[in-house]
Scaffold this motif. Structure first.
Motif, mmCIF file in Angstrom:
data_model
loop_
_atom_site.group_PDB
_atom_site.id
_atom_site.type_symbol
_atom_site.label_atom_id
_atom_site.label_comp_id
_atom_site.label_asym_id
_atom_site.label_seq_id
_atom_site.Cartn_x
_atom_site.Cartn_y
_atom_site.Cartn_z
ATOM 1 N N HIS A 229 0.835 -1.211 0.000
ATOM 2 C CA HIS A 229 0.000 0.000 0.000
ATOM 3 C C HIS A 229 0.866 1.256 0.000
ATOM 4 N N LYS B 192 2.089 1.623 -3.495
ATOM 5 C CA LYS B 192 0.961 2.078 -4.318
ATOM 6 C C LYS B 192 0.731 3.575 -4.123
ATOM 7 N N ASP B 193 0.816 4.031 -2.881
ATOM 8 C CA ASP B 193 0.618 5.459 -2.608
ATOM 9 C C ASP B 193 1.730 6.313 -3.223
ATOM 10 N N ALA C 14 1.035 6.595 -6.805
ATOM 11 C CA ALA C 14 -0.069 7.535 -7.016
ATOM 12 C C ALA C 14 0.442 8.967 -6.966
ATOM 13 N N LYS D 75 -2.082 5.584 -11.061
ATOM 14 C CA LYS D 75 -3.141 5.061 -10.213
ATOM 15 C C LYS D 75 -3.323 3.586 -10.511
ATOM 16 N N VAL D 76 -2.923 2.740 -9.542
ATOM 17 C CA VAL D 76 -3.076 1.293 -9.664
ATOM 18 C C VAL D 76 -3.551 0.741 -8.325
ATOM 19 N N SER D 77 -4.041 -0.484 -8.356
ATOM 20 C CA SER D 77 -4.459 -1.140 -7.119
ATOM 21 C C SER D 77 -3.256 -1.811 -6.475
ATOM 22 N N HIS D 78 -3.395 -2.168 -5.215
ATOM 23 C CA HIS D 78 -2.286 -2.858 -4.560
ATOM 24 C C HIS D 78 -2.101 -4.240 -5.181
ATOM 25 N N ASN D 79 -3.181 -4.816 -5.734
ATOM 26 C CA ASN D 79 -3.076 -6.104 -6.404
ATOM 27 C C ASN D 79 -2.229 -5.991 -7.674
ATOM 28 N N ALA D 80 -2.344 -4.889 -8.385
ATOM 29 C CA ALA D 80 -1.523 -4.687 -9.582
ATOM 30 C C ALA D 80 -0.049 -4.575 -9.210
ATOM 31 N N TRP E 150 1.316 -5.943 -6.520
ATOM 32 C CA TRP E 150 1.706 -7.290 -6.100
ATOM 33 C C TRP E 150 1.977 -8.176 -7.315
#
Length: 119
Positions: free
Chosen positions: A83, A86-87, A90, A95-100, A102
């Protein structure tokens, strides 16, 4: 995912509807769903063709251009979380998800284990 209807069938359905048959009866006669017949006519009106659109394909990897940044951040801060990374991305406009994040780390063989002794 099902495959597209053959072009021959598509053309016959459109020709039947254009000659005056209703979409419902044409769908029943040719053994397709009513929504398929409606969408074939919409496609024919919009493009002039009944050919199927593109199916599937490959998605562009969003994080690939940022690989050097991600590697540097993992080297500098080994206790960084998904996270947190990810931040930081950003903050750079990605802008991506934490799954992306990972998935990218796993695919690239990158790791940021806090305890390097544990596998």
């Amino acid at each position: 995912m099902t495959r597209p209807l053959s072009n021959d069938l598509r053309e016959r359905v459109v020709a039947a509807v254009l000659s005056g048959e209703s979409r419902r009866s044409a769908a029943k006669r040719f053994g397709i769903s009513v929504s398929a017949a409606v969408k074939l006519l919409q496609r024919h009106r919009a493009t002039g063709s009944v050919a199927p659109g593109k199916m599937g394909g490959h998605r562009k990897r969003v994080l690939e251009p940022h690989r050097a940044f991600i590697e540097a951040r993992i080297r500098e801060t080994p206790h960084l979380t998904l996270h947190g990374l990810k931040d930081e991305l950003a903050g750079r406009g990605v802008k991506v998800s934490h799954n992306a994040v990972w998935s990218f780390l796993r695919r690239e063989g990158l790791s940021f284990k806090k305890n390097a002794v544990r596998p």
